[in-house]
Design a protein around this motif. Structure first.
Motif, PDB file in Angstrom:
ATOM      1  N   LEU A 140       0.820  -1.203   0.000  1.00 34.96           N
ATOM      2  CA  LEU A 140       0.000   0.000   0.000  1.00 34.96           C
ATOM      3  C   LEU A 140       0.858   1.258   0.000  1.00 34.96           C
ATOM      4  O   LEU A 140       1.960   1.290   0.566  1.00 34.96           O
ATOM      5  CB  LEU A 140      -0.913   0.016   1.229  1.00 34.96           C
ATOM      6  CG  LEU A 140      -2.033  -1.031   1.274  1.00 34.96           C
ATOM      7  CD1 LEU A 140      -2.794  -0.933   2.600  1.00 34.96           C
ATOM      8  CD2 LEU A 140      -2.992  -0.830   0.100  1.00 34.96           C
ATOM      9  N   GLU A 141       0.322   2.274  -0.634  1.00 34.82           N
ATOM     10  CA  GLU A 141       0.975   3.580  -0.598  1.00 34.82           C
ATOM     11  C   GLU A 141       0.766   4.206   0.768  1.00 34.82           C
ATOM     12  O   GLU A 141      -0.242   3.956   1.433  1.00 34.82           O
ATOM     13  CB  GLU A 141       0.382   4.496  -1.674  1.00 34.82           C
ATOM     14  CG  GLU A 141       0.620   3.974  -3.097  1.00 34.82           C
ATOM     15  CD  GLU A 141      -0.023   4.886  -4.134  1.00 34.82           C
ATOM     16  OE1 GLU A 141      -0.656   5.891  -3.715  1.00 34.82           O
ATOM     17  OE2 GLU A 141       0.096   4.578  -5.336  1.00 34.82           O
ATOM     18  N   ASP A 211      -5.554  -3.075  -5.159  1.00 32.92           N
ATOM     19  CA  ASP A 211      -5.250  -1.664  -5.411  1.00 32.92           C
ATOM     20  C   ASP A 211      -4.344  -1.136  -4.311  1.00 32.92           C
ATOM     21  O   ASP A 211      -4.583  -1.352  -3.122  1.00 32.92           O
ATOM     22  CB  ASP A 211      -6.549  -0.874  -5.460  1.00 32.92           C
ATOM     23  CG  ASP A 211      -6.356   0.526  -5.994  1.00 32.92           C
ATOM     24  OD1 ASP A 211      -5.202   0.891  -6.294  1.00 32.92           O
ATOM     25  OD2 ASP A 211      -7.353   1.278  -6.086  1.00 32.92           O
ATOM     26  N   THR A 212      -3.317  -0.412  -4.706  1.00 34.59           N
ATOM     27  CA  THR A 212      -2.348   0.128  -3.742  1.00 34.59           C
ATOM     28  C   THR A 212      -2.663   1.555  -3.318  1.00 34.59           C
ATOM     29  O   THR A 212      -2.011   2.070  -2.414  1.00 34.59           O
ATOM     30  CB  THR A 212      -0.944   0.087  -4.358  1.00 34.59           C
ATOM     31  OG1 THR A 212      -0.941   0.857  -5.587  1.00 34.59           O
ATOM     32  CG2 THR A 212      -0.533  -1.348  -4.667  1.00 34.59           C
ATOM     33  N   ASN A 213      -3.641   2.210  -3.945  1.00 34.31           N
ATOM     34  CA  ASN A 213      -4.000   3.583  -3.585  1.00 34.31           C
ATOM     35  C   ASN A 213      -4.897   3.544  -2.347  1.00 34.31           C
ATOM     36  O   ASN A 213      -6.124   3.446  -2.432  1.00 34.31           O
ATOM     37  CB  ASN A 213      -4.704   4.259  -4.757  1.00 34.31           C
ATOM     38  CG  ASN A 213      -4.968   5.737  -4.489  1.00 34.31           C
ATOM     39  OD1 ASN A 213      -4.514   6.306  -3.484  1.00 34.31           O
ATOM     40  ND2 ASN A 213      -5.708   6.369  -5.378  1.00 34.31           N
ATOM     41  N   TYR A 214      -4.286   3.619  -1.182  1.00 37.50           N
ATOM     42  CA  TYR A 214      -5.047   3.477   0.056  1.00 37.50           C
ATOM     43  C   TYR A 214      -5.964   4.673   0.315  1.00 37.50           C
ATOM     44  O   TYR A 214      -7.061   4.529   0.873  1.00 37.50           O
ATOM     45  CB  TYR A 214      -4.087   3.285   1.230  1.00 37.50           C
ATOM     46  CG  TYR A 214      -4.783   2.868   2.507  1.00 37.50           C
ATOM     47  CD1 TYR A 214      -5.484   1.675   2.580  1.00 37.50           C
ATOM     48  CD2 TYR A 214      -4.727   3.685   3.633  1.00 37.50           C
ATOM     49  CE1 TYR A 214      -6.127   1.296   3.742  1.00 37.50           C
ATOM     50  CE2 TYR A 214      -5.362   3.313   4.802  1.00 37.50           C
ATOM     51  CZ  TYR A 214      -6.061   2.110   4.859  1.00 37.50           C
ATOM     52  OH  TYR A 214      -6.696   1.744   6.012  1.00 37.50           O
ATOM     53  N   GLN A 215      -5.512   5.859  -0.114  1.00 41.31           N
ATOM     54  CA  GLN A 215      -6.370   7.031   0.074  1.00 41.31           C
ATOM     55  C   GLN A 215      -7.653   6.912  -0.746  1.00 41.31           C
ATOM     56  O   GLN A 215      -8.732   7.285  -0.284  1.00 41.31           O
ATOM     57  CB  GLN A 215      -5.599   8.301  -0.322  1.00 41.31           C
ATOM     58  CG  GLN A 215      -6.406   9.573  -0.124  1.00 41.31           C
ATOM     59  CD  GLN A 215      -5.616  10.823  -0.447  1.00 41.31           C
ATOM     60  OE1 GLN A 215      -4.397  10.761  -0.642  1.00 41.31           O
ATOM     61  NE2 GLN A 215      -6.294  11.968  -0.505  1.00 41.31           N
ATOM     62  N   GLY A 216      -7.558   6.361  -1.955  1.00 41.65           N
ATOM     63  CA  GLY A 216      -8.754   6.145  -2.764  1.00 41.65           C
ATOM     64  C   GLY A 216      -9.688   5.126  -2.129  1.00 41.65           C
ATOM     65  O   GLY A 216     -10.930   5.252  -2.203  1.00 41.65           O
ATOM     66  N   ILE A 217      -9.116   4.099  -1.473  1.00 40.83           N
ATOM     67  CA  ILE A 217      -9.957   3.098  -0.799  1.00 40.83           C
ATOM     68  C   ILE A 217     -10.708   3.735   0.366  1.00 40.83           C
ATOM     69  O   ILE A 217     -11.899   3.469   0.583  1.00 40.83           O
ATOM     70  CB  ILE A 217      -9.081   1.925  -0.321  1.00 40.83           C
ATOM     71  CG1 ILE A 217      -8.448   1.210  -1.522  1.00 40.83           C
ATOM     72  CG2 ILE A 217      -9.904   0.942   0.507  1.00 40.83           C
ATOM     73  CD1 ILE A 217      -7.472   0.122  -1.139  1.00 40.83           C
ATOM     74  N   VAL A 218     -10.015   4.594   1.115  1.00 35.03           N
ATOM     75  CA  VAL A 218     -10.676   5.263   2.240  1.00 35.03           C
ATOM     76  C   VAL A 218     -11.768   6.205   1.741  1.00 35.03           C
ATOM     77  O   VAL A 218     -12.853   6.298   2.330  1.00 35.03           O
ATOM     78  CB  VAL A 218      -9.636   6.012   3.092  1.00 35.03           C
ATOM     79  CG1 VAL A 218     -10.313   6.807   4.205  1.00 35.03           C
ATOM     80  CG2 VAL A 218      -8.636   5.028   3.704  1.00 35.03           C
ATOM     81  N   GLN A 219     -11.507   6.913   0.659  1.00 31.80           N
ATOM     82  CA  GLN A 219     -12.540   7.783   0.088  1.00 31.80           C
ATOM     83  C   GLN A 219     -13.745   6.967  -0.395  1.00 31.80           C
ATOM     84  O   GLN A 219     -14.888   7.427  -0.325  1.00 31.80           O
ATOM     85  CB  GLN A 219     -11.952   8.599  -1.062  1.00 31.80           C
ATOM     86  CG  GLN A 219     -10.992   9.690  -0.611  1.00 31.80           C
ATOM     87  CD  GLN A 219     -10.414  10.463  -1.797  1.00 31.80           C
ATOM     88  OE1 GLN A 219     -10.524  10.023  -2.953  1.00 31.80           O
ATOM     89  NE2 GLN A 219      -9.774  11.588  -1.501  1.00 31.80           N
ATOM     90  N   TYR A 220     -13.495   5.768  -0.876  1.00 33.10           N
ATOM     91  CA  TYR A 220     -14.594   4.889  -1.280  1.00 33.10           C
ATOM     92  C   TYR A 220     -15.471   4.520  -0.076  1.00 33.10           C
ATOM     93  O   TYR A 220     -16.709   4.506  -0.155  1.00 33.10           O
ATOM     94  CB  TYR A 220     -14.010   3.639  -1.924  1.00 33.10           C
ATOM     95  CG  TYR A 220     -15.029   2.662  -2.461  1.00 33.10           C
ATOM     96  CD1 TYR A 220     -15.757   2.934  -3.609  1.00 33.10           C
ATOM     97  CD2 TYR A 220     -15.270   1.450  -1.807  1.00 33.10           C
ATOM     98  CE1 TYR A 220     -16.695   2.033  -4.093  1.00 33.10           C
ATOM     99  CE2 TYR A 220     -16.194   0.542  -2.286  1.00 33.10           C
ATOM    100  CZ  TYR A 220     -16.899   0.843  -3.439  1.00 33.10           C
ATOM    101  OH  TYR A 220     -17.831  -0.052  -3.908  1.00 33.10           O
ATOM    102  N   ALA A 221     -14.831   4.247   1.068  1.00 32.21           N
ATOM    103  CA  ALA A 221     -15.586   3.957   2.295  1.00 32.21           C
ATOM    104  C   ALA A 221     -16.358   5.193   2.766  1.00 32.21           C
ATOM    105  O   ALA A 221     -17.494   5.085   3.251  1.00 32.21           O
ATOM    106  CB  ALA A 221     -14.637   3.461   3.380  1.00 32.21           C
TER     107      ALA A 221
END
Length: 522
Positions: A140-141, A211-221
């Motif tokens: 993860l980034e 997916d390694t874009n952790y900020q995008g995953i958090v924004q998805y949540a």
């Protein structure tokens, strides 16, 4: 002083009246032997309701020919009684058990589904954030300042959603409705489809590809939580706000005595409108008293019992002739029945006023013997002090006789036990209430909720409607709520469209002139 023993002393009767009434009761309950010998051999048993030392025999209130002291001259005829149960009774009992089990299963099934779905909703955003940290943490980034700020946003939004969900959905159910609440079911289906779609997208685009874009995953949540908040707002609009604006006027009529009330309702289904009607019924309608409705029936039976038909043509010619004679005689007696009704009601009102006056005087005299002690007076005479319960028991015998006669005259005796009267009297004494405040419950029949729950509460109501109970209210719909003793007939009318026009009046136009005529005295 023992209150119950004192009060029971008022119910003793003389030997002569007891013997005469026992003979009358025996003659009244004696039936001629019919062809079915077993039927004529059965004895009659009058059962007294439990825990009613104040009010006497409840079964005797069905007899209208009694005097005011019927509780003092009533003889209970006891004997061997035959108890049997038919196949219809067994089928009815089994059906009631099956219905109760079905209602319980339906209730708990709905609660279980809602609880599981709610738990899934609150755990889904947390799972979206934690799964990448658990499965591919090293790839993860790094999460920057913006990403860490989103954690705080998710936490507070979930807290707000939790409080809103608890306030809107987690309420103790007030009733079991026959059908599913449509809007609530639609919201549950919408939430399930919404969460399932997010999980499907998350599994395909994030879990499979890692997916390694952790900020995008958090924004998805965060977007999921935002959407859930909007669904909660939609639930408030559909379940709470939509029904607030009055749209319909309903008239509720009790079938037995014709008592009616009017209520205004919004957009509701028939089953939810029925719940609103029942909630308002227990608060607004006076308690149902079946003994007040037996006067007209006994009067009609008395008129028909006074008719005698003699057959002068022999026993073989007694067909339509007797029927015509009975109808003609009843028509002749109907012409004078209004006079009997008038004098009966006038005599009853006179007796009620007399009993009421005696009761008011007795209660006022009883309350004069009670004095509230101040703090400094309590230290002077500690041995003479009584608590409210003891004070109520001390003054109750002086008013018990008048209260008993008044309740019997007004046919309210089966709603007030001696224990409930003592509790009400001690409550009034403890709160320094006046005799008038104590008598208000007995002089004016109050709403249904005022009385003991075991005496009026109907455990099951039946909704009868030609329309589906899940359909909304419309103009002209009629539905009926039935219980064991009576039914409530509900007629729905739509509030008409009102058109208002405006007319402006100039304040300067209020000018007047005095007109004098020669005939006036000015």
């Amino acid at each position: 002083m023992d209150t119950e023993s004192t009060y029971s002393g008022y119910s003793h009767y003389s030997g002569h009246s007891k013997k005469a009434h026992r003979q009358g009761s025996r003659d009244r309950h004696k039936s001629p032997r019919s062809k079915d010998g077993s039927r004529s051999e059965k004895s009659v048993t009058i059962q007294t309701p439990p825990a009613e030392p104040l009010l006497g025999n409840e079964a005797s209130r069905t007899e209208e020919g009694q005097d005011d002291n019927w509780g003092e001259t009533t003889t209970a005829i006891t004997g061997t009684s035959e108890h049997s149960i038919s196949q219809e009774d067994i089928a009815r009992i089994s059906k009631d058990l099956e219905d109760s089990v079905g209602l319980d299963c339906k209730r708990y099934l709905g609660l279980t589904v809602a609880a599981v779905l709610g738990l899934l909703v609150f755990l889904t955003p947390v799972a979206f954030i934690l799964l990448p940290q658990i499965l591919w943490r090293d790839d993860l980034e790094p999460c920057g300042t913006v990403c860490e700020g989103l954690f705080i946003s998710v936490a507070f939004k979930l807290l707000i959603l939790l409080i809103g969900t608890w306030a809107l959905f987690f309420r103790q159910p007030k009733a079991d409705i026959p059908r599913v609440f449509v809007f609530r079911a639609l919201l549950l289906v919408l939430i399930f489809l919404f969460v399932f779609s997010y999980w499907l997208f998350y599994g395909v685009r994030i879990l499979d590809s890692k997916d390694t874009n952790y900020q995008g995953i958090v924004q998805y949540a965060v977007s999921l939580v935002d959407a859930l908040l909007f669904i909660h707002y939609l639930a408030i609009v559909l379940l709470e706000l939509r029904q607030l604006q009055p749209t319909f006027t309903i008239k509720v009529v009790r079938s037995t005595d014709g008592e009616s009330r009017y209520y205004s309702l919004g957009h509701l289904s028939i089953q939810r409108a029925a719940l609103v009607v029942l909630e308002n019924y227990y608060r607004d309608f006076t308690v149902y008293n079946p003994t007040l409705l037996t006067a007209s029936k006994s009067r009609a039976a008395k008129h028909m019992a006074g008719l005698k038909v003699y057959n002068v043509d022999g026993p073989g010619n007694n067909g339509a002739g007797q029927s015509r004679a009975m109808i003609a005689a009843a028509a002749r007696r109907r012409d004078s029945s209004h006079n009997e009704l008038y004098y009966e009601e006038a005599d009853h009102e006179r007796r009620v006023r007399k009993r009421r006056a005696r009761l008011v005087v007795a209660v006022e005299e009883a309350f004069t013997h009670i004095k509230r002690l101040q703090v400094e007076e309590q230290q002077k005479a500690p041995g003479e002090m009584m608590d409210p319960r003891e004070a109520a028991q001390a003054i109750f015998p002086s008013m018990a006789r008048a209260l008993q006669k008044y309740l019997r005259t007004t046919r309210q005796q089966h709603y007030h036990s001696m224990e409930s009267i003592l509790q009400h009297l001690s409550f009034c004494i403890a709160n320094s209430m006046t005799p008038k405040a104590f008598l208000e419950r007995y002089l004016n029949p109050g709403p249904t909720l005022q009385y003991d729950r075991d005496r009026w509460f109907s455990k099951q109501w039946t909704l009868v409607s030609e329309e589906a109970v899940t359909s909304g209210l419309r103009d002209g719909i009629v539905f009926v709520l039935k219980c064991l003793d009576f039914s409530l007939v509900v007629n729905v009318k739509k509030i008409p469209f009102i058109k208002l026009s405006e007319e402006f009046v100039d304040p300067k136009s209020h000018k007047f002139v005095l007109r004098l005529q020669s005939e006036t005295s000015v």
